[in-house]
Enzyme design. Structure first.
Site, PDB file in Angstrom:
ATOM      1  CG  ASP A  81      -2.248  -0.924   0.927  1.00 49.40           C
ATOM      2  OD1 ASP A  81      -2.124  -1.496   0.142  1.00 49.40           O
ATOM      3  OD2 ASP A  81      -3.141  -0.412   1.980  1.00 49.40           O
ATOM      4  CB  CYS A 122       1.718  -6.107   3.678  1.00 51.46           C
ATOM      5  SG  CYS A 122       3.133  -6.094   4.748  1.00 51.46           S
ATOM      6  CG  ASP A 123      -1.641  -2.480   4.323  1.00 50.13           C
ATOM      7  OD1 ASP A 123      -0.880  -2.666   5.761  1.00 50.13           O
ATOM      8  OD2 ASP A 123      -2.570  -0.746   4.513  1.00 50.13           O
ATOM      9  CE  LYS A 124      -6.804  -3.227   1.586  1.00 49.28           C
ATOM     10  NZ  LYS A 124      -4.949  -1.557   2.353  1.00 49.28           N
ATOM     11  CB  CYS A 196       4.951  -0.063   8.022  1.00 42.95           C
ATOM     12  SG  CYS A 196       5.910   0.120   6.279  1.00 42.95           S
ATOM     13  CD  GLU A 493      -4.497   2.139   2.917  1.00 45.74           C
ATOM     14  OE1 GLU A 493      -4.459   1.487   3.016  1.00 45.74           O
ATOM     15  OE2 GLU A 493      -3.398   2.857   3.104  1.00 45.74           O
ATOM     16  CB  SER A 519      -2.790   4.582   5.300  1.00 43.62           C
ATOM     17  OG  SER A 519      -1.195   4.553   6.218  1.00 43.62           O
TER      18      SER A 519
END
Length: 621
Positions: A81, A122-124, A196, A493, A519
């Site tokens: 992202d 990570c995010d998704k 992150c 985002e 985000s």
């Protein structure tokens, strides 16, 4: 007694061809009859949170086979992202969640896998794999790649501090930051492999899998670089083999994801999320996962929970003081859950993949519990190594002491909470009739009540240009619409607009409202997921330049200061535009066929932006 799913393709005369192909993958004669466990990896060289997972997949597969099962690894896609942020690439981030979920389902069902271990990060990727696991309902364990170490920067004036990715973004938009200092931020912000380092979306979701009961303690907080992470991977491999045998050989349905991720478990996950001020994206993902689990967990439940949970943990981006590595030193997820349990907010009867129930797990895993195990304490001593690397489990640094201070430490007890209101809140009003969300943990209390004129934008690019050109002033409400699941499409985002507001010194002087999302790195008065979105006829599409917007977080209110009659009049005027009604004005955006397909099927953010096949209309002559 349930039969191993894999027997469909490994047994019987008619499956000679399938067995021939299985043999060509390395299966030996003596292996037929063993459970086949799918290792869903997400290794890619595009994403620092996943760049180290090739080695992890091999490690996990070897341990599964050492435990007497067959491991078969495959990969899903993974979008970064941060790299996709601020340009058209972000349109693809949320839609990738469905692609990931589908790909895991396709591979497991096409090859009749008996069980699943998900190497996400990570995010998704974690949400997509979670959706797939609950859809498939075969034994599953999550083992994420682990968080990145926080960076350390020394600027040209001699000051030094911990930093993360968001600091680089803010510095980039601040003309007072020299080019040399900006380069120092850039080189220091992301020092290692891993997700992150703040409580952004990736780490939030990996923590929530612990609360759901689908991962081992430490999954969300043990650093990717630490040798303790290697033990977690090995333990996860052992655990999935045990769960597989429990279900297929002992008919123990408690080993299945839907037995673990019940309504009560979703409540636990959301309570944790609120208490630690997790990413607002987690709301989308929990709603989507609950739907796959056929659990009726809704925005109304999240609203109810948000009104009674205090903020017990503040981490970047809500504070510069702590990162996820500090949460780990304070005991990790199970110490937050322990404090929540002491004030009666955890359903401790819920099952987990590693303990009979949450109550038993809390006794052993909460570092301030009298019955905490030596293993749990040892794990929490795992510290950052401070050496830039993309190698997993490559260092074994230890904290000198643990943070068990529940008065002024990273994790607080109920009586010493950062605030009695939790870190997330659902707001309702005439421009968010189905709700919207704000990360209150990242909002200065001085602006919890805020009224200002709307500044209207139909893309985040347009908003960023205005912010950087100093066209946004203190007191303004930046409103970015037509960026929802359908309107974007893809629900981008808005990290760059919020970062640039901070760069301009407006982080506590302006609000940003959108039907898009934020985000996990966003903080400030940023309100997203406004539902219904503008592209679906939501009233956010009726707001005009200069209209007064009122935000009242304590009373959970977001509204434009217009009467119902005025809004109705504007709606009629909008509908009079015919095919151009509720569409962005003047926006030039190329939307691929893949994104058009996503837009055709997706639903509101209030429903998790999941697909609804009932939206398919077939024309018949």
């Amino acid at each position: 007694m349930p039969q191993y799913r894999s027997r469909t393709s490994t047994h019987g005369r008619n499956m000679a061809g399938a067995r021939a192909l299985w043999r060509a993958t390395g299966i030996k004669e003596e292996d037929f009859g063993k459970p086949i466990i799918a290792v869903a990896n997400s290794f890619t060289q595009f994403v620092p949170g996943h760049v180290h997972l090739r080695e992890v997949g091999k490690l996990v597969a070897e341990e599964i086979e050492a435990c007497g099962a067959i491991a078969k690894e495959f990969n899903t896609i993974a979008v970064d992202d941060g790299i996709a942020m601020g340009h058209g690439g972000m349109l693809y981030s949320l839609p990738s969640r469905d692609i990931i979920a589908d790909s895991v389902e396709y591979m497991c069902n096409a090859h009749t896998a008996d069980a699943l271990i998900c190497i996400s990060n990570c995010d998704k990727i974690t949400p997509g794999m979670l959706m797939a696991a609950l859809r498939l309902n075969i034994p599953t364990v999550f083992v994420s790649g682990g968080p990145m170490e926080a960076g350390k920067v020394r600027l040209t004036d001699g000051t030094a501090r911990k930093v993360d990715l968001i600091d680089s973004m803010i510095a980039a938009g601040n003309s007072a930051v020299s080019s040399e200092d900006l380069e120092r931020y850039e080189r220091s912000s992301c020092p290692t492999c891993g997700s992150c380092s703040g409580m952004f979306t990736a780490n939030s979701m990996n923590c929530l899998t612990e609360a759901l009961g689908l991962s081992l303690p430490g999954n969300g907080t043990v650093l990717a670089t630490h040798t303790a992470r290697k033990k977690l991977f090995l333990d996860g491999a052992k655990r999935i083999v045990e769960l597989t045998r429990r279900f297929y050989e002992q008919d123990d349905v408690s080993a299945l994801p839907r037995s673990i991720a019940t309504f009560a478990a979703f409540e636990n996950a959301m309570v944790l999320d609120i208490a630690m001020g997790g990413s607002t994206n987690t709301v989308l993902h929990l709603l989507a996962a609950a739907r796959e689990a056929e659990v009726n967990f809704t925005m109304a439940d999240i609203d109810r929970l948000s009104r009674g949970v205090p903020c017990l943990c503040k981490v970047a981006p809500s504070t510069e003081k702590y990162h996820v590595e500090d949460v780990h030193r304070a005991g990790g997820v199970f110490s937050i859950l322990g404090e929540l349990n002491r004030i009666g907010l955890i359903n401790d009867h819920c099952l987990t993949v590693h303990a009979p129930n949450m109550a038993e797990a809390l006794k052993k895993e909460d570092i301030v519990s009298p019955q905490v195990t030596e293993e749990a304490l040892t794990r929490c001593y795992a510290a950052p190594g401070g050496i830039p690397t993309i190698e997993p489990y490559s260092q074994s640094a230890r904290w000198e002491s643990l943070d068990d201070d529940r008065v002024d430490g990273c994790i607080r007890g109920g009586e010493h909470a950062y605030s009695k209101d939790g870190g997330l809140a659902i707001l309702f009003g005439n421009i968010a009739q189905d709700g919207c969300i704000v990360k209150t943990a990242g909002v200065d209390e001085s602006v919890w009540c805020f009224t200002g004129p709307a500044r209207i934008f139909h893309s985040q690019d347009e908003a960023c240009d205005a912010i950087l050109a100093d066209q946004i002033k203190a007191g303004d409400v930046v409103l970015i619409r037509y960026e929802g699941p359908k309107g974007g499409p893809g629900m981008q985002e808005m990290l760059y607009p919020t970062s640039f507001l901070k760069s301009k010194g407006l982080g506590k002087a302006c609000a940003l409202i959108t039907d898009g999302r934020f985000s996990g790195g966003t903080s400030g008065l940023s309100i997203g997921h406004c539902s219904p979105e503008a592209a679906q006829g939501g009233a956010i599409g009726l707001v005009e330049e200069g209209d007064l917007i009122e935000i009242d977080i304590p009373n959970r209110l977001l509204q434009v200061k217009l009467s119902d009659a005025q809004l109705a009049e504007r709606r009629q005027a909008m509908l009079a535009r015919g095919n151009e009604a509720f569409k962005p004005v003047g926006r030039q955006r190329v939307v691929s066929k893949a994104l058009q397909a996503y837009a055709a099927l997706t639903t509101s953010a209030a429903e998790g932006a999941v697909r609804n096949l009932e939206q398919i209309h077939i024309k018949r002559d």
